[in-house]
Design a protein around this motif. Sequence first.
Motif, short mmCIF file in Angstrom:
data_model
loop_
_atom_site.label_atom_id
_atom_site.label_comp_id
_atom_site.label_asym_id
_atom_site.label_seq_id
_atom_site.Cartn_x
_atom_site.Cartn_y
_atom_site.Cartn_z
N ALA A 195 0.82 -1.21 0.00
CA ALA A 195 0.00 0.00 0.00
C ALA A 195 0.85 1.26 0.00
O ALA A 195 0.35 2.35 -0.28
CB ALA A 195 -0.94 0.00 1.19
N ILE A 196 2.12 1.14 0.32
CA ILE A 196 3.06 2.27 0.25
C ILE A 196 3.81 2.24 -1.07
O ILE A 196 3.95 3.26 -1.75
CB ILE A 196 4.03 2.25 1.45
CG1 ILE A 196 3.25 2.51 2.74
CG2 ILE A 196 5.16 3.26 1.26
CD1 ILE A 196 4.03 2.24 4.02
N PHE A 197 4.26 1.07 -1.47
CA PHE A 197 5.09 0.92 -2.67
C PHE A 197 4.30 1.15 -3.96
O PHE A 197 4.75 1.87 -4.86
CB PHE A 197 5.73 -0.47 -2.67
CG PHE A 197 6.58 -0.74 -3.88
CD1 PHE A 197 7.80 -0.11 -4.04
CD2 PHE A 197 6.14 -1.62 -4.86
CE1 PHE A 197 8.58 -0.35 -5.15
CE2 PHE A 197 6.91 -1.86 -5.98
CZ PHE A 197 8.14 -1.23 -6.12
N ILE A 198 3.12 0.54 -4.09
CA ILE A 198 2.34 0.63 -5.33
C ILE A 198 1.93 2.07 -5.64
O ILE A 198 2.10 2.53 -6.77
CB ILE A 198 1.13 -0.32 -5.28
CG1 ILE A 198 1.62 -1.77 -5.32
CG2 ILE A 198 0.17 -0.05 -6.43
CD1 ILE A 198 0.55 -2.81 -5.06
N PRO A 199 1.39 2.85 -4.69
CA PRO A 199 1.07 4.24 -5.01
C PRO A 199 2.30 5.07 -5.40
O PRO A 199 2.21 5.96 -6.25
CB PRO A 199 0.42 4.78 -3.74
CG PRO A 199 -0.08 3.60 -3.03
CD PRO A 199 0.87 2.49 -3.37
N LEU A 200 3.45 4.77 -4.78
CA LEU A 200 4.67 5.49 -5.14
C LEU A 200 5.05 5.23 -6.60
O LEU A 200 5.29 6.18 -7.35
CB LEU A 200 5.83 5.09 -4.22
CG LEU A 200 7.20 5.69 -4.59
CD1 LEU A 200 7.16 7.20 -4.50
CD2 LEU A 200 8.28 5.10 -3.71
N VAL A 201 5.06 3.99 -6.99
CA VAL A 201 5.40 3.64 -8.37
C VAL A 201 4.36 4.21 -9.34
O VAL A 201 4.70 4.76 -10.39
CB VAL A 201 5.53 2.11 -8.54
CG1 VAL A 201 5.68 1.72 -9.99
CG2 VAL A 201 6.70 1.59 -7.71
N THR A 202 3.10 4.12 -8.97
CA THR A 202 2.03 4.66 -9.81
C THR A 202 2.18 6.17 -9.97
O THR A 202 2.03 6.69 -11.08
CB THR A 202 0.65 4.31 -9.22
OG1 THR A 202 0.57 2.89 -9.05
CG2 THR A 202 -0.47 4.78 -10.11
N ALA A 203 2.50 6.86 -8.89
CA ALA A 203 2.69 8.31 -8.96
C ALA A 203 3.85 8.66 -9.89
O ALA A 203 3.74 9.58 -10.71
CB ALA A 203 2.93 8.89 -7.57
N ILE A 204 4.94 7.93 -9.78
CA ILE A 204 6.09 8.19 -10.65
C ILE A 204 5.70 8.01 -12.12
O ILE A 204 6.01 8.85 -12.97
CB ILE A 204 7.28 7.29 -10.26
CG1 ILE A 204 7.84 7.72 -8.91
CG2 ILE A 204 8.38 7.33 -11.33
CD1 ILE A 204 8.82 6.72 -8.29
N VAL A 205 5.00 6.92 -12.42
CA VAL A 205 4.55 6.68 -13.80
C VAL A 205 3.63 7.80 -14.27
O VAL A 205 3.76 8.30 -15.39
CB VAL A 205 3.86 5.30 -13.91
CG1 VAL A 205 3.16 5.13 -15.25
CG2 VAL A 205 4.85 4.17 -13.69
#
Length: 185
Positions: free
Chosen positions: A91-101
């Motif tokens: 729940a921390i990692f996926i939003p971070l990667v999504t935000a970067i994309v």
Amino acid sequence: MNPLKIVDKFILKVEEFILSYAIIIIALMVVGKALSRALFTYTPPFADEVSQIAIVVATFMGISYAARKGRHISMSAFYDLAPFKVRKILAIFIPLVTAIVLFVLTYFSALYVYDVYESGRVTSALQMPSYYLYIFIPIGFLLGGIQFLRNMWINIKHRDEVYLGTDAKDYNDQEKEEIHEGTHL
């Protein structure tokens, strides 16, 4: 009240307004075009363009709203089966990667909008500048990226709960709360 909360509430209201009216416009254009063709054997030349604009607006402005409400598309089979700690990390990692994309997509879509602006192209029926249609793409990606960063932050801030969006707890945790609350009645 916190100035950031005021801005956030304002953005939420703008998103809801834009999404609501975009959906209404899509419905009116599609139904109106069908009725016009059936009753008068005439189709307004602008109907397809207006529908296309409304679809682009609803799609890209909806990214942020869906992220806020935890209603975005997700492949959650493994996530749902994972223990709390793994879900929390995801729940921390996926939003971070999504935000970067989304921020990368913001950059490239802004370049595209600028190219369309420089070309001077206009739409065929309405004769409006074509970049008006595309300007919502980088705006939607940017707002979506910001919202996913907020989702990441709320999961960092609230250590004992998992949030799918800033306004939505993980449904796995909600079910446990409901069961727990039901036993105390």
